[in-house]
Every structure is written in C-alpha cells, then in structure tokens.
Motif scaffolding. Structure first.
Motif, PDB file in Angstrom:
ATOM      1  N   ASP A 254      56.657  35.181  49.049  1.00  0.00           N
ATOM      2  CA  ASP A 254      56.069  36.338  48.136  1.00  0.00           C
ATOM      3  C   ASP A 254      56.232  35.946  46.696  1.00  0.00           C
ATOM      4  O   ASP A 254      55.192  36.149  45.826  1.00  0.00           O
ATOM      5  CB  ASP A 254      56.812  37.591  48.359  1.00  0.00           C
ATOM      6  CG  ASP A 254      56.629  38.300  49.746  1.00  0.00           C
ATOM      7  OD1 ASP A 254      55.622  38.149  50.444  1.00  0.00           O
ATOM      8  OD2 ASP A 254      57.628  38.719  50.367  1.00  0.00           O
ATOM      9  N   ARG A 258      53.388  35.126  43.614  1.00  0.00           N
ATOM     10  CA  ARG A 258      53.232  35.853  42.389  1.00  0.00           C
ATOM     11  C   ARG A 258      53.130  34.791  41.086  1.00  0.00           C
ATOM     12  O   ARG A 258      52.563  34.928  40.251  1.00  0.00           O
ATOM     13  CB  ARG A 258      54.450  36.603  42.306  1.00  0.00           C
ATOM     14  CG  ARG A 258      54.838  37.697  43.114  1.00  0.00           C
ATOM     15  CD  ARG A 258      53.726  38.914  42.811  1.00  0.00           C
ATOM     16  NE  ARG A 258      52.566  38.651  43.749  1.00  0.00           N
ATOM     17  CZ  ARG A 258      52.342  38.790  45.053  1.00  0.00           C
ATOM     18  NH1 ARG A 258      53.301  38.964  45.840  1.00  0.00           N
ATOM     19  NH2 ARG A 258      51.072  38.376  45.527  1.00  0.00           N
ATOM     20  N   GLU A 261      50.117  33.138  40.458  1.00  0.00           N
ATOM     21  CA  GLU A 261      48.957  33.932  39.629  1.00  0.00           C
ATOM     22  C   GLU A 261      49.453  33.907  37.977  1.00  0.00           C
ATOM     23  O   GLU A 261      48.463  34.410  37.307  1.00  0.00           O
ATOM     24  CB  GLU A 261      49.015  35.371  39.998  1.00  0.00           C
ATOM     25  CG  GLU A 261      48.732  35.657  41.538  1.00  0.00           C
ATOM     26  CD  GLU A 261      48.949  37.077  41.866  1.00  0.00           C
ATOM     27  OE1 GLU A 261      48.685  37.838  40.921  1.00  0.00           O
ATOM     28  OE2 GLU A 261      49.066  37.252  42.972  1.00  0.00           O
ATOM     29  N   HIS A 275      54.794  43.367  35.510  1.00  0.00           N
ATOM     30  CA  HIS A 275      53.443  44.039  36.396  1.00  0.00           C
ATOM     31  C   HIS A 275      53.304  42.726  37.263  1.00  0.00           C
ATOM     32  O   HIS A 275      52.900  43.078  38.665  1.00  0.00           O
ATOM     33  CB  HIS A 275      52.289  43.961  35.177  1.00  0.00           C
ATOM     34  CG  HIS A 275      51.072  44.188  36.250  1.00  0.00           C
ATOM     35  ND1 HIS A 275      50.485  45.321  36.795  1.00  0.00           N
ATOM     36  CD2 HIS A 275      50.057  43.184  36.448  1.00  0.00           C
ATOM     37  CE1 HIS A 275      49.423  45.182  37.269  1.00  0.00           C
ATOM     38  NE2 HIS A 275      49.199  43.796  37.195  1.00  0.00           N
ATOM     39  N   LEU A 276      53.741  41.523  37.101  1.00  0.00           N
ATOM     40  CA  LEU A 276      53.484  40.577  37.986  1.00  0.00           C
ATOM     41  C   LEU A 276      54.472  40.705  39.351  1.00  0.00           C
ATOM     42  O   LEU A 276      53.877  40.546  40.239  1.00  0.00           O
ATOM     43  CB  LEU A 276      53.350  39.021  37.514  1.00  0.00           C
ATOM     44  CG  LEU A 276      53.219  37.809  38.279  1.00  0.00           C
ATOM     45  CD1 LEU A 276      51.667  37.802  38.635  1.00  0.00           C
ATOM     46  CD2 LEU A 276      53.541  36.704  37.496  1.00  0.00           C
ATOM     47  N   TYR A 277      55.669  40.937  38.929  1.00  0.00           N
ATOM     48  CA  TYR A 277      56.754  40.875  40.086  1.00  0.00           C
ATOM     49  C   TYR A 277      56.462  42.217  40.797  1.00  0.00           C
ATOM     50  O   TYR A 277      57.063  42.127  42.106  1.00  0.00           O
ATOM     51  CB  TYR A 277      58.209  40.911  39.498  1.00  0.00           C
ATOM     52  CG  TYR A 277      58.689  39.385  39.247  1.00  0.00           C
ATOM     53  CD1 TYR A 277      59.201  38.758  40.146  1.00  0.00           C
ATOM     54  CD2 TYR A 277      58.457  38.762  37.945  1.00  0.00           C
ATOM     55  CE1 TYR A 277      59.793  37.547  40.137  1.00  0.00           C
ATOM     56  CE2 TYR A 277      58.898  37.606  37.769  1.00  0.00           C
ATOM     57  CZ  TYR A 277      59.654  36.900  38.711  1.00  0.00           C
ATOM     58  OH  TYR A 277      59.929  35.574  38.769  1.00  0.00           O
ATOM     59  N   LYS A 278      56.125  43.355  40.611  1.00  0.00           N
ATOM     60  CA  LYS A 278      55.886  44.445  41.276  1.00  0.00           C
ATOM     61  C   LYS A 278      54.665  44.382  42.075  1.00  0.00           C
ATOM     62  O   LYS A 278      54.516  45.498  42.576  1.00  0.00           O
ATOM     63  CB  LYS A 278      55.826  45.723  40.145  1.00  0.00           C
ATOM     64  CG  LYS A 278      57.185  45.896  39.439  1.00  0.00           C
ATOM     65  CD  LYS A 278      57.003  47.106  38.488  1.00  0.00           C
ATOM     66  CE  LYS A 278      58.419  47.376  37.959  1.00  0.00           C
ATOM     67  NZ  LYS A 278      58.465  48.388  36.988  1.00  0.00           N
ATOM     68  N   LYS A 279      53.755  43.612  42.103  1.00  0.00           N
ATOM     69  CA  LYS A 279      52.775  43.350  42.764  1.00  0.00           C
ATOM     70  C   LYS A 279      53.194  42.835  44.273  1.00  0.00           C
ATOM     71  O   LYS A 279      53.944  42.029  44.575  1.00  0.00           O
ATOM     72  CB  LYS A 279      51.731  42.368  42.209  1.00  0.00           C
ATOM     73  CG  LYS A 279      50.939  42.706  40.914  1.00  0.00           C
ATOM     74  CD  LYS A 279      50.160  41.681  40.478  1.00  0.00           C
ATOM     75  CE  LYS A 279      48.895  41.431  41.333  1.00  0.00           C
ATOM     76  NZ  LYS A 279      48.038  40.408  40.978  1.00  0.00           N
ATOM     77  N   GLY A 280      52.548  43.486  45.304  1.00  0.00           N
ATOM     78  CA  GLY A 280      52.828  42.963  46.731  1.00  0.00           C
ATOM     79  C   GLY A 280      54.045  43.318  47.018  1.00  0.00           C
ATOM     80  O   GLY A 280      54.778  44.157  46.859  1.00  0.00           O
ATOM     81  N   SER A 283      57.719  43.389  45.432  1.00  0.00           N
ATOM     82  CA  SER A 283      58.191  44.481  44.376  1.00  0.00           C
ATOM     83  C   SER A 283      59.413  45.100  44.650  1.00  0.00           C
ATOM     84  O   SER A 283      59.944  44.860  45.762  1.00  0.00           O
ATOM     85  CB  SER A 283      57.091  45.439  44.171  1.00  0.00           C
ATOM     86  OG  SER A 283      57.079  46.038  45.870  1.00  0.00           O
TER      87      SER A 283
END
Length: 283
Positions: A254, A258, A261, A275-280, A283
């Motif tokens: 995971d 991230r 991206e 924002h990036l770490y909280k995607k998918g 998070s």
C-alpha cells in the motif's frame, strides 16, 4: 489516540534515558540489566580518542508494565547523538531475543523502545549496522507474541536504521518535538541540495517529519504532549490493545503504491503528504 491538553505537566524529554525507563515501569519493579557498573562499553571509541560511556548509551530496564512483564530499552540521545554501536545495539537485540524466549516459555513479556537516535554510530560502521539488523530481527520475532511499543519524544529524533526499527514496532507514540525519518535533514540537504531540503528551516523540517505530521499520516499511533503521565497512559493503551491484526510494516505494498504517485518535480508540502498517505488502504 490524540491527547493534547495544555495542563501543567512533568516533562518526559527532560529526563535521562535511565529516568525515562524507570518512570514507565510499574513503581518499585524496575531492575537494570548490564548497567554502568558492569562496565560493558565500546572497545572501539577510545582508540579513536572518544570517551566510551560505561553503558554505551543504552539502558535496559526490566520490570512490569500494567502488571505485565516488560522490558524497556532506552537510548540516551545525549551520548554520541544516541548512535548505535556494537555494544549498545547488542544490548537491545539481546533483550528483545530474551523477551521473545520468555513468551515461548509462557511468560508474556512485552517491550518498549525509547528512540532518541541518529542511527548507526559512524565510528563503528559495519558493527553498528549488524547490531541494528539484529534489533530488526528481534522486533519481528517478539511482536508475534506481544506488542513492541516505540516512543520518540525528543530532542534527537529517530533516524537511519533505527527509524526502520521504529517502523517495525507494533505501535508508535510521538510528541510534537519528535522527528522520524530515514535520513536526517543535513544528509538530505547534502545529497539533494538546499533547494530540496533546507536543514536550517526548522518549521519546514517539523512540518514533514515531526511527530504531529507522522501521526496525521498514520505512521504514528498516538500523539501526545511532552508529559510523563500522557506518554505512560499512551504506552499502556497500546499494550492493552494487544498484537495488531496487521502490523504497519506488513502493508508495504500500500505504501509503495502511494509513493509511486509522488511527483518529485514539485516540492513536497505537509498537506500534500497527508493527502497522499490518507488515500487507499494505507490510511
């Protein structure tokens, strides 16, 4: 868990490594192993004109935590920047190995590691790296049975191979003063240039690698004030949560997704990283 009140508090950061370890254990149960009077110190530093500390900057304290068998491993950041050499690293690794063996013998021993370290001790190079690898193996072994809880309060931070050790822990507790990263600010500036990372820009450094940011990105489980009572309570809460169903380090796919991206042509900001770490599922 986010407990950030501003009542009068007793500073954890102002304590020495030995005081921190004893303060976390149940009152009257702390017993130090291989303490300074045992004179187990680095054989390499004096040859380089450096005074070797009698405990090599690592305190191993055994006792109970919440009435459960526990070992606290505290790194003294004031000595050689909390760097890991052959002796100090071996003390931590051996304590973790013995705690795992305790569990295999039916004694549910957990571990708390107090990270104030710049990583490997450059004066001991490969010996320090080997010791850190043993620490990694010890954490991975013990965490199958009982939580391994990492705490980074300040002022040194947690860097290098020991930041990997922190990432392997079952849970991490940080304060605002803490910093957590694989490479320190000066190393990043040296390799990538001041335009990429200005090691003198303290607000910028803390905005990306400070305790609050690491908590907001899910890399830390508890964010507390520099307060002994709050840190003690957070450690107990982590212990009582038991072994996680999935350790953070097991979610590496995971996190790799991230990172893939990341647009490296643009300067990272705290908001973009969150924002990036909280995607998918990371998070």
């Amino acid at each position: 868990m986010n407990t950030t009140d501003f009542r009068q508090r007793d500073s954890f950061i102002e304590l020495s490594a030995r005081q921190r370890a004893a303060a976390l254990l149940d009152q009257g149960t702390a017993h130090e192993l291989l303490g300074p009077f045992d004179r187990v110190k680095s054989p390499w530093l004096e040859r380089q004109g450096i005074t070797a500390q009698a405990d090599d900057g690592v305190v191993v304290m055994k006792g109970s935590l919440g009435q459960q068998p526990a070992v606290v491993l505290a790194i003294e950041g004031a000595y050689q920047g909390g760097s890991m050499g052959e002796v100090g690293g071996a003390k931590i690794a051996a304590a973790l190995e013995l705690a795992a063996e305790d569990n295999r013998q039916g004694v549910p021993t957990c571990a708390v590691i107090l990270f104030e370290t710049g990583g490997v001790r450059l004066q001991e190079a490969n010996l320090g790296l080997a010791a850190i690898a043993d620490i990694h193996a010890g954490i991975a072994d013990l965490r199958r049975y009982q939580p391994v809880i990492g705490v980074s309060a300040g002022n040194v931070g947690c860097y290098g191979g020991m930041s990997i050790a922190a990432g392997l822990c079952s849970y991490l507790v940080c304060t605002r003063d803490a910093r957590l990263g694989l490479n320190g600010p000066q190393v990043i500036e040296q390799e990538a240039g001041i335009a990429e990372f200005d090691s003198r820009d303290k607000p910028f450094i803390w905005s990306l690698t400070g305790g609050e940011q690491r908590y907001q990105t899910g890399l830390v489980d508890a964010y507390v004030q520099d307060d002994l009572a709050q840190i003690h309570a957070a450690v107990l809460q982590c212990l009582r949560a038991g072994v996680p169903q999935q350790h953070r380090s097991d979610r590496f796919r995971d996190y790799l997704a991230r990172l893939a991206e990341v647009d490296t042509s643009v300067q990272a900001t705290a908001e973009n990283v969150r924002h990036l770490y909280k995607k998918g599922s990371a998070s």
